[in-house]
Scaffold this motif. Structure first.
Motif, PDB file in Angstrom:
ATOM      1  N   GLN A  89       8.533 -33.956  27.776  1.00 16.35           N
ATOM      2  CA  GLN A  89       9.771 -33.615  28.486  1.00 16.35           C
ATOM      3  C   GLN A  89       9.954 -34.512  29.710  1.00 16.35           C
ATOM      4  OE1 GLN A  89      10.611 -29.441  29.266  1.00 16.35           O
ATOM      5  NE2 GLN A  89       9.223 -28.861  27.612  1.00 16.35           N
ATOM      6  N   GLY A  90      11.180 -35.026  29.875  1.00 13.78           N
ATOM      7  CA  GLY A  90      11.477 -35.862  31.026  1.00 13.78           C
ATOM      8  C   GLY A  90      10.999 -37.298  30.900  1.00 13.78           C
ATOM      9  N   GLU A  91      10.449 -37.657  29.727  1.00 13.80           N
ATOM     10  CA  GLU A  91       9.937 -39.012  29.538  1.00 13.80           C
ATOM     11  C   GLU A  91      10.788 -39.782  28.527  1.00 13.80           C
ATOM     12  OE1 GLU A  91       5.252 -38.999  30.337  1.00 13.80           O
ATOM     13  OE2 GLU A  91       5.792 -37.915  28.510  1.00 13.80           O
ATOM     14  N   ASP A  92      10.653 -41.104  28.571  1.00 16.22           N
ATOM     15  CA  ASP A  92      11.324 -41.980  27.616  1.00 16.22           C
ATOM     16  C   ASP A  92      10.321 -42.361  26.533  1.00 16.22           C
ATOM     17  OD1 ASP A  92      13.767 -42.018  29.045  1.00 16.22           O
ATOM     18  OD2 ASP A  92      12.936 -43.517  30.416  1.00 16.22           O
ATOM     19  N   VAL A  93      10.673 -42.031  25.298  1.00 15.50           N
ATOM     20  CA  VAL A  93       9.750 -42.156  24.170  1.00 15.50           C
ATOM     21  C   VAL A  93      10.306 -43.146  23.158  1.00 15.50           C
ATOM     22  CG1 VAL A  93       8.609 -40.899  22.296  1.00 15.50           C
ATOM     23  CG2 VAL A  93       9.026 -39.759  24.492  1.00 15.50           C
ATOM     24  N   LEU A  94       9.443 -44.022  22.660  1.00 15.17           N
ATOM     25  CA  LEU A  94       9.826 -44.947  21.594  1.00 15.17           C
ATOM     26  C   LEU A  94       9.050 -44.594  20.325  1.00 15.17           C
ATOM     27  CD1 LEU A  94      10.662 -48.637  21.794  1.00 15.17           C
ATOM     28  CD2 LEU A  94       9.043 -47.920  20.033  1.00 15.17           C
ATOM     29  N   VAL A  95       9.774 -44.456  19.221  1.00 15.93           N
ATOM     30  CA  VAL A  95       9.164 -44.122  17.932  1.00 15.93           C
ATOM     31  C   VAL A  95       9.612 -45.146  16.895  1.00 15.93           C
ATOM     32  CG1 VAL A  95       9.128 -42.451  16.029  1.00 15.93           C
ATOM     33  CG2 VAL A  95       9.017 -41.639  18.399  1.00 15.93           C
ATOM     34  N   VAL A  96       8.652 -45.724  16.171  1.00 16.47           N
ATOM     35  CA  VAL A  96       8.981 -46.647  15.083  1.00 16.47           C
ATOM     36  C   VAL A  96       8.754 -45.933  13.755  1.00 16.47           C
ATOM     37  CG1 VAL A  96       8.577 -48.903  14.033  1.00 16.47           C
ATOM     38  CG2 VAL A  96       8.279 -48.617  16.503  1.00 16.47           C
ATOM     39  N   SER A  97       9.806 -45.888  12.942  1.00 18.86           N
ATOM     40  CA  SER A  97       9.738 -45.215  11.651  1.00 18.86           C
ATOM     41  C   SER A  97      10.415 -46.091  10.591  1.00 18.86           C
ATOM     42  CB  SER A  97      10.362 -43.819  11.764  1.00 18.86           C
ATOM     43  OG  SER A  97      10.207 -43.080  10.578  1.00 18.86           O
ATOM     44  N   HIS A  98      11.124 -45.467   9.663  1.00 15.87           N
ATOM     45  CA  HIS A  98      11.627 -46.144   8.468  1.00 15.87           C
ATOM     46  C   HIS A  98      13.087 -45.799   8.213  1.00 15.87           C
ATOM     47  CE1 HIS A  98       7.380 -47.000   7.338  1.00 15.87           C
ATOM     48  NE2 HIS A  98       7.181 -45.872   8.012  1.00 15.87           N
ATOM     49  N   GLY A  99      13.759 -46.644   7.425  1.00 16.20           N
ATOM     50  CA  GLY A  99      15.196 -46.528   7.229  1.00 16.20           C
ATOM     51  C   GLY A  99      15.684 -45.174   6.743  1.00 16.20           C
ATOM     52  N   ALA A 100      15.179 -44.727   5.596  1.00 17.49           N
ATOM     53  CA  ALA A 100      15.656 -43.453   5.041  1.00 17.49           C
ATOM     54  C   ALA A 100      15.253 -42.278   5.925  1.00 17.49           C
ATOM     55  CB  ALA A 100      15.120 -43.256   3.622  1.00 17.49           C
ATOM     56  N   ALA A 101      14.054 -42.371   6.518  1.00 20.44           N
ATOM     57  CA  ALA A 101      13.563 -41.290   7.376  1.00 20.44           C
ATOM     58  C   ALA A 101      14.414 -41.155   8.638  1.00 20.44           C
ATOM     59  CB  ALA A 101      12.100 -41.549   7.747  1.00 20.44           C
ATOM     60  N   ILE A 102      14.782 -42.293   9.238  1.00 22.60           N
ATOM     61  CA  ILE A 102      15.647 -42.260  10.426  1.00 22.60           C
ATOM     62  C   ILE A 102      17.038 -41.762  10.048  1.00 22.60           C
ATOM     63  CG2 ILE A 102      16.759 -43.676  12.196  1.00 22.60           C
ATOM     64  CD1 ILE A 102      14.218 -45.477  12.085  1.00 22.60           C
ATOM     65  N   ASN A 103      17.526 -42.200   8.893  1.00 23.63           N
ATOM     66  CA  ASN A 103      18.874 -41.794   8.478  1.00 23.63           C
ATOM     67  C   ASN A 103      19.012 -40.289   8.269  1.00 23.63           C
ATOM     68  OD1 ASN A 103      20.976 -43.645   8.526  1.00 23.63           O
ATOM     69  ND2 ASN A 103      20.279 -44.707   6.698  1.00 23.63           N
ATOM     70  N   VAL A 104      17.975 -39.635   7.723  1.00 22.22           N
ATOM     71  CA  VAL A 104      18.089 -38.173   7.555  1.00 22.22           C
ATOM     72  C   VAL A 104      18.075 -37.463   8.905  1.00 22.22           C
ATOM     73  CG1 VAL A 104      17.227 -37.949   5.187  1.00 22.22           C
ATOM     74  CG2 VAL A 104      15.601 -37.856   7.094  1.00 22.22           C
ATOM     75  N   PHE A 105      17.391 -38.064   9.883  1.00 26.92           N
ATOM     76  CA  PHE A 105      17.408 -37.490  11.230  1.00 26.92           C
ATOM     77  C   PHE A 105      18.800 -37.648  11.855  1.00 26.92           C
ATOM     78  CE2 PHE A 105      16.752 -37.785  15.863  1.00 26.92           C
ATOM     79  CZ  PHE A 105      16.261 -36.508  16.071  1.00 26.92           C
ATOM     80  N   ILE A 106      19.392 -38.833  11.698  1.00 25.90           N
ATOM     81  CA  ILE A 106      20.764 -39.058  12.192  1.00 25.90           C
ATOM     82  C   ILE A 106      21.729 -38.081  11.508  1.00 25.90           C
ATOM     83  CG2 ILE A 106      22.697 -40.703  12.242  1.00 25.90           C
ATOM     84  CD1 ILE A 106      20.535 -42.939  12.466  1.00 25.90           C
ATOM     85  N   HIS A 107      21.546 -37.872  10.209  1.00 24.06           N
ATOM     86  CA  HIS A 107      22.357 -36.918   9.442  1.00 24.06           C
ATOM     87  C   HIS A 107      22.257 -35.523  10.065  1.00 24.06           C
ATOM     88  CE1 HIS A 107      23.178 -34.090   6.113  1.00 24.06           C
ATOM     89  NE2 HIS A 107      23.939 -35.026   5.590  1.00 24.06           N
TER      90      HIS A 107
END
Length: 201
Positions: free
Chosen positions: A136-154
């Motif tokens: 909480q309150g921090e800036d986080v960077l996560v590297v993942s994959h195309g389809a996995a990121i897209n379902v999160f955006i969905h």
């Protein structure tokens, strides 16, 4: 702030093969993309870095960590790409011919040990929510994959964007905020760091 990033290019990306959870490393272009991405984040505040445990995502995260004089906190199985089961390694056009709606079909019961979109979305939302709750309150960077990121955006956009609507570029950055247990979207699919790098080389 959550910076959610797709990994750099692999030979399987280049050759149009289905990767899924097959553990393929970055190719030379993918390393260059990851280095351009790392330059982009050189002056951004990043408190912690996570990645999928697959080499292409973890390797991308490591390039950013080097520039930031940090380490990748953890490689997480829950951030992996969709499992395409017995179809991993197949040519993408063949997959599209056999299963034309696979990228948009939310049925739970799929053949050939293919992971459903719903199951992938559940694990991505749960893991990213856990990470942001823990930081909480921090800036986080996560590297993942195309389809996995897209379902999160969905999920965050209630289906207005993401799965079935967008193809994420290699090393593209999407941003989100998580406040009061609610997700909000910032920018989507920004790969300007690589476009600039490619034009200048």
């Amino acid at each position: 702030m959550l910076y959610l990033v797709r990994h750099g290019q692999t030979d399987w990306n280049k050759n149009g093969l289905v990767q899924g959870q097959t553990d393929i490393s970055l190719n030379s272009t993918g390393v260059e993309q990851a280095q351009a991405l790392a330059k982009r984040f050189q002056k951004e505040n990043i408190d912690v870095i996570y990645a999928s445990d697959l080499k292409r995502a973890y390797g991308t995260a490591e390039e950013i960590a080097k520039v930031k004089n940090m380490r990748v906190s953890e490689g997480l199985r829950e951030l992996r790409e969709r499992s395409f089961g017995e179809l991993e390694g197949a040519e993408i056009p063949l997959l599209q011919e056999k299963f034309p709606n696979l990228g948009t079909d939310w049925k739970e019961d799929l053949p050939l040990n293919i992971e459903s979109l719903g199951n992938m979305q559940k694990r991505m939302v749960k893991e990213l929510t856990n990470i942001m709750t823990h930081h909480q309150g921090e800036d986080v960077l996560v590297v993942s994959h195309g389809a996995a990121i897209n379902v999160f955006i969905h999920y965050v956009t209630s289906g207005e964007n993401g799965t079935g609507k967008m193809v994420l570029a290699n090393t593209a950055v999407s941003t989100f905020t998580f406040e009061n247990k609610k997700w909000a979207i910032g920018t989507l699919n920004d790969a300007s760091h690589w476009i600039k790098e490619a034009k200048s080389s």
